[in-house]
Design an enzyme around this catalytic site. Structure first.
Site, PDB file in Angstrom:
ATOM      1  N   GLU A 155     -31.215  18.916 -48.621  1.00 48.83           N
ATOM      2  CA  GLU A 155     -30.023  19.012 -47.783  1.00 48.83           C
ATOM      3  C   GLU A 155     -30.351  19.302 -46.317  1.00 48.83           C
ATOM      4  O   GLU A 155     -31.420  19.786 -45.990  1.00 48.83           O
ATOM      5  CB  GLU A 155     -29.090  20.100 -48.320  1.00 48.83           C
ATOM      6  CG  GLU A 155     -28.497  19.787 -49.671  1.00 48.83           C
ATOM      7  CD  GLU A 155     -27.522  18.612 -49.651  1.00 48.83           C
ATOM      8  OE1 GLU A 155     -27.103  18.170 -48.573  1.00 48.83           O
ATOM      9  OE2 GLU A 155     -27.178  18.138 -50.736  1.00 48.83           O
ATOM     10  N   SER A 200     -24.931  11.294 -51.112  1.00 47.14           N
ATOM     11  CA  SER A 200     -26.102  10.516 -51.520  1.00 47.14           C
ATOM     12  C   SER A 200     -26.708  11.017 -52.833  1.00 47.14           C
ATOM     13  O   SER A 200     -27.376  10.256 -53.535  1.00 47.14           O
ATOM     14  CB  SER A 200     -27.160  10.503 -50.417  1.00 47.14           C
ATOM     15  OG  SER A 200     -27.494  11.820 -50.026  1.00 47.14           O
ATOM     16  N   LEU A 201     -26.443  12.270 -53.189  1.00 44.34           N
ATOM     17  CA  LEU A 201     -26.979  12.788 -54.460  1.00 44.34           C
ATOM     18  C   LEU A 201     -26.223  12.255 -55.676  1.00 44.34           C
ATOM     19  O   LEU A 201     -26.570  12.562 -56.808  1.00 44.34           O
ATOM     20  CB  LEU A 201     -26.978  14.313 -54.461  1.00 44.34           C
ATOM     21  CG  LEU A 201     -28.006  14.942 -53.517  1.00 44.34           C
ATOM     22  CD1 LEU A 201     -27.838  16.452 -53.463  1.00 44.34           C
ATOM     23  CD2 LEU A 201     -29.426  14.571 -53.938  1.00 44.34           C
TER      24      LEU A 201
END
Length: 110
Positions: free
Chosen positions: A83, A8-9
């Site tokens: 995270e 997702s980053l």
């Protein structure tokens, strides 16, 4: 400072929401790792593979992602905070997809 990201980053909207900007980045791959889905989670994880696992997949595993560059310690801390609790920061050797990118190791979320 740099960071290899693979989930997702990689999404610009996630980076902007977290950091207020999208850091410069280059496409990259890390070898000897496998990306997989986590049950009941919307984001992936990676793990280091063994020779036996790689042979079962027909060759050395690799994970495609990006290396984010020019990041401050504060920005890296924000990514660490984002995270999961099982997250372990691991140094990896990334192979860059572009010729003009310096081939230096980048820290990765693993």
């Amino acid at each position: 400072m740099s960071r290899f990201v693979y989930g997702s980053l990689m999404a610009p909207e996630v980076l902007v929401a977290l950091l207020g900007r999208e850091p410069p980045h280059v496409p990259a791959t890390i070898r000897g790792y496998h990306r997989y889905r986590i049950k009941d989670r919307v984001y992936p994880a990676i793990h280091r593979t063994t020779a036996t696992e790689d042979a079962g997949r027909g060759g050395q595993s690799e994970v495609a992602g990006r290396v984010l560059r020019g990041m401050s310690r504060r920005e890296l801390a924000i990514l660490d905070w984002f995270e999961d609790e099982a997250y372990i920061l691991t140094r990896v050797d990334a192979t860059f997809a572009t010729v003009d990118a310096a081939a230096t190791p980048a820290e990765a979320d693993a």
